[in-house]
Design an enzyme around this catalytic site. Structure first.
Site, mmCIF file in Angstrom:
data_model
loop_
_atom_site.group_PDB
_atom_site.id
_atom_site.type_symbol
_atom_site.label_atom_id
_atom_site.label_comp_id
_atom_site.label_asym_id
_atom_site.label_seq_id
_atom_site.Cartn_x
_atom_site.Cartn_y
_atom_site.Cartn_z
ATOM 1 N N ASP A 56 35.385 39.010 29.408
ATOM 2 C CA ASP A 56 36.607 38.224 29.200
ATOM 3 C C ASP A 56 36.188 36.920 28.515
ATOM 4 O O ASP A 56 36.099 35.874 29.149
ATOM 5 C CB ASP A 56 37.237 37.981 30.582
ATOM 6 C CG ASP A 56 38.514 37.176 30.533
ATOM 7 O OD1 ASP A 56 39.116 37.057 29.455
ATOM 8 O OD2 ASP A 56 38.899 36.651 31.599
HETATM 9 C C1 SPV Z 1 42.813 36.745 34.341
HETATM 10 O O1 SPV Z 1 43.209 37.556 35.178
HETATM 11 O O2 SPV Z 1 42.449 37.072 33.213
HETATM 12 C C2 SPV Z 1 42.761 35.333 34.664
HETATM 13 C C3 SPV Z 1 42.457 34.922 36.025
HETATM 14 O O3 SPV Z 1 42.878 34.526 33.761
HETATM 15 S S1 SPV Z 1 40.743 34.722 36.142
HETATM 16 O O4 SPV Z 1 40.097 35.997 35.906
HETATM 17 O O5 SPV Z 1 40.489 34.218 37.466
HETATM 18 O O6 SPV Z 1 40.326 33.741 35.135
HETATM 19 MG MG MG Z 2 42.545 35.383 31.880
#
Ligand code: SPV
Ligand code: MG
Length: 286
Positions: A56
């Site tokens: 991510d």
């Molecule tokens: C997501 O679910 O992508 C979020 C929350 O932004 S976190 O993974 O905690 O950043």
């Molecule tokens: Mg996120």
């Protein structure tokens, strides 16, 4: 009626109850969250990138996140809240992002005050933030870019994720609200709810507060309501459940040499037909 109608996120939030939102990475997970009773679905950047086995970390394009969010929204009768990371760049990217997401029927987006490219909030410590003014300007840009008054922009501060204190988070959120944010999201990766509770105690209520209790899962919905939370996002539990379930099922079939052992614990083919709304589709054939 194969096309779904859904209320805007703003309409859902106007109701008397705390809004419970579940993370999803595809339409099927969104539909299962809706079936469980959730009032909205979070098109999570963590989930959507994990579904591609990618970090991510702003690797996917805006269009890929848009497609994911729009595909989830099309399957639902409840609104999607699209996790739009940092807005995919600077103010120009934010304006384009709002045009595109709103154009695809998304009624709420969330952007965060980290630098682009961003990294998931649970990775490492001391992640760098954009200046307050630069992010407030992104919020203003987003609000000016929307075409319907209903469109909803959540400003997420990563102040606590970046190692800053609750007062700094409060100050940032006040500026974001004054810049036009419809709600603020306070994210924390602390193992207890204490930081978030302190934030809520210091918040003047000028806009609703959104939380993501991934690392403090014991906080009950009734206590959150009491503490002044308006929206709670269970951002990734669905994805993590899928991983556990798929891993167990595949291993079990492979090790057993047949699939009888899993039959009792997996959904029937008929249940999948129902999720596909097959009967409604079949009515279309002459
Ligand atoms: C997501 O679910 O992508 C979020 C929350 O932004 S976190 O993974 O905690 O950043
Ligand atoms: Mg996120």
């Amino acid at each position: 009626m194969l096309r779904n109608k859904y209320p805007s996120f703003r309409t859902v939030l106007a109701g008397p109850e705390i809004v419970r939102v579940a993370g999803a990475h595809h339409a099927l997970s969104g539909v299962l969250a809706q079936e469980a009773g959730f009032q909205a679905v979070w098109s999570s950047s963590f989930e959507v990138s994990a579904a591609r086995c990618l970090p991510d970390a702003s690797l996917l394009s805006m269009t890929e996140y848009l497609t994911a969010a729009a595909n989830i929204q099309k399957a639902l009768g409840i609104p999607v809240v699209a996790d739009c990371d940092t807005g995919y760049g600077d103010n120009l990217n934010v304006a384009h992002m709002v045009h595109e997401f709103e154009g695809m029927g998304i009624t709420a987006v969330c952007i965060e005050d980290k630098l682009f490219p961003k990294m998931n909030s649970f990775v490492g410590d001391g992640q760098a933030l954009l200046s307050v003014d630069a992010f407030a300007s992104k919020i203003e840009t987003a609000k000016n870019a929307q075409s319907s008054a209903d469109f909803f922009v959540i400003a997420r501060t990563e102040a606590l994720i970046g190692g800053l204190d609750v007062d700094t988070a409060l100050e940032r959120c006040r500026v974001y609200a004054d810049a036009g944010a419809d709600a603020v999201l306070i994210h924390s990766k602390a193992r207890t709810k204490d930081q978030v509770v302190a934030f809520l105690e210091g918040w003047d209520g000028r806009v609703p507060v959104v939380i993501v209790p991934t690392t403090y899962p014991a906080w009950h919905i009734d206590e959150m309501r009491h503490a002044g939370v308006s929206v709670v996002i269970y951002a990734n539990q669905g994805l993590r459940a899928s991983v556990s379930s798929l891993r167990g099922t595949y291993r079990s079939i492979y090790q057993a040499g047949d699939s009888t052992g899993v039959e009792e614990s997996i959904a029937s083919v008929g249940e999948i037909f129902d999720l596909q709304r097959l009967a409604e589709w079949q009515k279309l054939s002459a």
